[in-house]
Design an enzyme around this catalytic site. Structure first.
Site, PDB file in Angstrom:
ATOM      1  NE  ARG A   1      14.889  -7.431  24.774  1.00  0.00           N
ATOM      2  CZ  ARG A   1      13.929  -7.607  23.874  1.00  0.00           C
ATOM      3  NH1 ARG A   1      13.216  -8.717  23.877  1.00  0.00           N
ATOM      4  NH2 ARG A   1      13.676  -6.691  22.974  1.00  0.00           N
TER       5      ARG A   1
ATOM      6  NE  ARG B   1      10.133  -4.523  15.511  1.00  0.00           N
ATOM      7  CZ  ARG B   1      10.320  -5.522  16.371  1.00  0.00           C
ATOM      8  NH1 ARG B   1      10.444  -6.744  15.943  1.00  0.00           N
ATOM      9  NH2 ARG B   1      10.398  -5.256  17.656  1.00  0.00           N
TER      10      ARG B   1
ATOM     11  CE  LYS C   1       5.700  -9.243  18.820  1.00  0.00           C
ATOM     12  NZ  LYS C   1       5.801  -7.998  19.616  1.00  0.00           N
TER      13      LYS C   1
ATOM     14  NE  ARG D   1      11.994  -2.504  22.024  1.00  0.00           N
ATOM     15  CZ  ARG D   1      11.821  -3.428  22.981  1.00  0.00           C
ATOM     16  NH1 ARG D   1      12.103  -3.149  24.230  1.00  0.00           N
ATOM     17  NH2 ARG D   1      11.380  -4.618  22.657  1.00  0.00           N
TER      18      ARG D   1
ATOM     19  NE  ARG E   1      10.390  -7.823  27.387  1.00  0.00           N
ATOM     20  CZ  ARG E   1      10.063  -7.783  26.107  1.00  0.00           C
ATOM     21  NH1 ARG E   1       8.987  -8.407  25.644  1.00  0.00           N
ATOM     22  NH2 ARG E   1      10.796  -7.084  25.268  1.00  0.00           N
TER      23      ARG E   1
HETATM   24  P1  AMP Z   1      12.192  -7.476  19.565  1.00  0.00           P
HETATM   25  O1  AMP Z   1      12.861  -8.467  20.444  1.00  0.00           O
HETATM   26  O2  AMP Z   1      11.277  -8.111  18.553  1.00  0.00           O
HETATM   27  O3  AMP Z   1      11.496  -6.372  20.326  1.00  0.00           O
HETATM   28  O4  AMP Z   1      13.351  -6.774  18.706  1.00  0.00           O
HETATM   29  C1  AMP Z   1      14.418  -6.092  19.320  1.00  0.00           C
HETATM   30  C2  AMP Z   1      15.030  -5.100  18.342  1.00  0.00           C
HETATM   31  O5  AMP Z   1      15.538  -5.815  17.204  1.00  0.00           O
HETATM   32  C3  AMP Z   1      14.054  -4.075  17.751  1.00  0.00           C
HETATM   33  O6  AMP Z   1      13.865  -2.970  18.609  1.00  0.00           O
HETATM   34  C4  AMP Z   1      14.765  -3.711  16.456  1.00  0.00           C
HETATM   35  O7  AMP Z   1      15.862  -2.864  16.710  1.00  0.00           O
HETATM   36  C5  AMP Z   1      15.332  -5.062  16.005  1.00  0.00           C
HETATM   37  N1  AMP Z   1      14.395  -5.799  15.142  1.00  0.00           N
HETATM   38  C6  AMP Z   1      13.743  -6.977  15.432  1.00  0.00           C
HETATM   39  N2  AMP Z   1      12.988  -7.382  14.401  1.00  0.00           N
HETATM   40  C7  AMP Z   1      13.139  -6.447  13.426  1.00  0.00           C
HETATM   41  C8  AMP Z   1      12.598  -6.275  12.125  1.00  0.00           C
HETATM   42  N3  AMP Z   1      11.704  -7.164  11.620  1.00  0.00           N
HETATM   43  N4  AMP Z   1      13.005  -5.215  11.397  1.00  0.00           N
HETATM   44  C9  AMP Z   1      13.885  -4.322  11.896  1.00  0.00           C
HETATM   45  N5  AMP Z   1      14.413  -4.398  13.119  1.00  0.00           N
HETATM   46  C10 AMP Z   1      14.050  -5.448  13.899  1.00  0.00           C
END
Ligand code: AMP
Length: 217
Positions: free
Chosen positions: A159, A88, A13, A170, A127
């Site tokens: 990360r 999400r 993405k 995840r 990554r």
């Molecule tokens: P990402 O970088 O999008 O994979 O997000 C990293 C982490 O942030 C996720 O594993 C969640 O813990 C939190 N997170 C990001 N976006 C959301 C969302 N829309 N709702 C809830 N938690 C989120």
């Protein structure tokens, strides 16, 4: 023009968003990035979100919504946003719809990027991300030119939540909470399904071809 990028973590993405940003002059808003900033700045929201993020769980809707609604009020979002990582879950689809409606806007296109989980696991293990500006890299398909970040010279790191046990969690969370959004947006008739296995440039070309052909928005 408002886009939503749907897809599991590691589906690409962020890479597609980066290209869309340049071509369409709209900004990527990643709730993951907003939350990571909040955590590193030790804000109230960051403190509340930290444990969930470290375990790969979702952060409470109202905390994420607060960050997102503040972010999209900024003027750089006026001509459009690429939403990445929000919504999400089904509840968040309603929150996003309301947020856009309040501003007289709506989603013009939802892009669902599909990648099998075994490929995602291997992608996420290679990554990396810049500690300074957040630019993403992949040590196999898209490595930095040198040891440090190409854009800002910052340190390149893994990360915490890209470590394998957290990645599996995840992906479980994605399966349970986020996957149902595919049917939700498909029913609305605003979604395109993309095969996310392949070169970033080829996937992007297919996407922009669709955008032009369908005259989105
Ligand atoms: P990402 O970088 O999008 O994979 O997000 C990293 C982490 O942030 C996720 O594993 C969640 O813990 C939190 N997170 C990001 N976006 C959301 C969302 N829309 N709702 C809830 N938690 C989120």
């Amino acid at each position: 023009m408002n886009f939503l990028l749907l897809g599991a973590p590691g589906s690409g993405k962020g890479s597609q968003a980066e290209l869309l940003e340049k071509e369409y002059g709209i900004v990527q808003v990643s709730t993951g990035d907003l939350l990571r900033d909040a955590v590193s700045n030790n804000t109230d929201i960051g403190i509340k979100a930290k444990d969930n993020m470290e375990r790969g769980e979702l952060v409470r809707d109202e905390l994420v919504l607060k960050l997102l609604s503040e972010r999209i009020k900024k003027h750089d979002c006026d001509s459009g946003v690429i939403f990445d990582g929000f919504p999400r879950n089904i509840e968040q689809t309603k929150l996003l719809e309301n947020l856009l409606k309040e501003r007289g806007k709506k989603l013009n296109l939802v892009v669902n990027i599909d990648v099998p989980f075994d490929i995602i696991i291997s992608r996420l293990s290679s990554r990396r991300v810049c500690r300074g500006c957040g630019k993403g890299y992949n040590m196999i398909s898209n490595p930095p030119k040198g040891e440090n970040c190409d854009s800002c010279g910052g340190e390149i790191i893994i990360r915490d939540d890209d470590k394998e046990d957290v990645v599996r969690n995840r992906l479980d969370v994605y399966d349970k909470n986020t996957k149902p959004l595919i049917a939700h947006y498909s029913q609305k008739g605003i979604m395109i399904n993309m095969n996310g296995v392949g070169k970033i440039a080829d996937i992007y070309e297919e996407l922009t071809k669709y955008i032009k052909e369908k005259k989105v928005p």
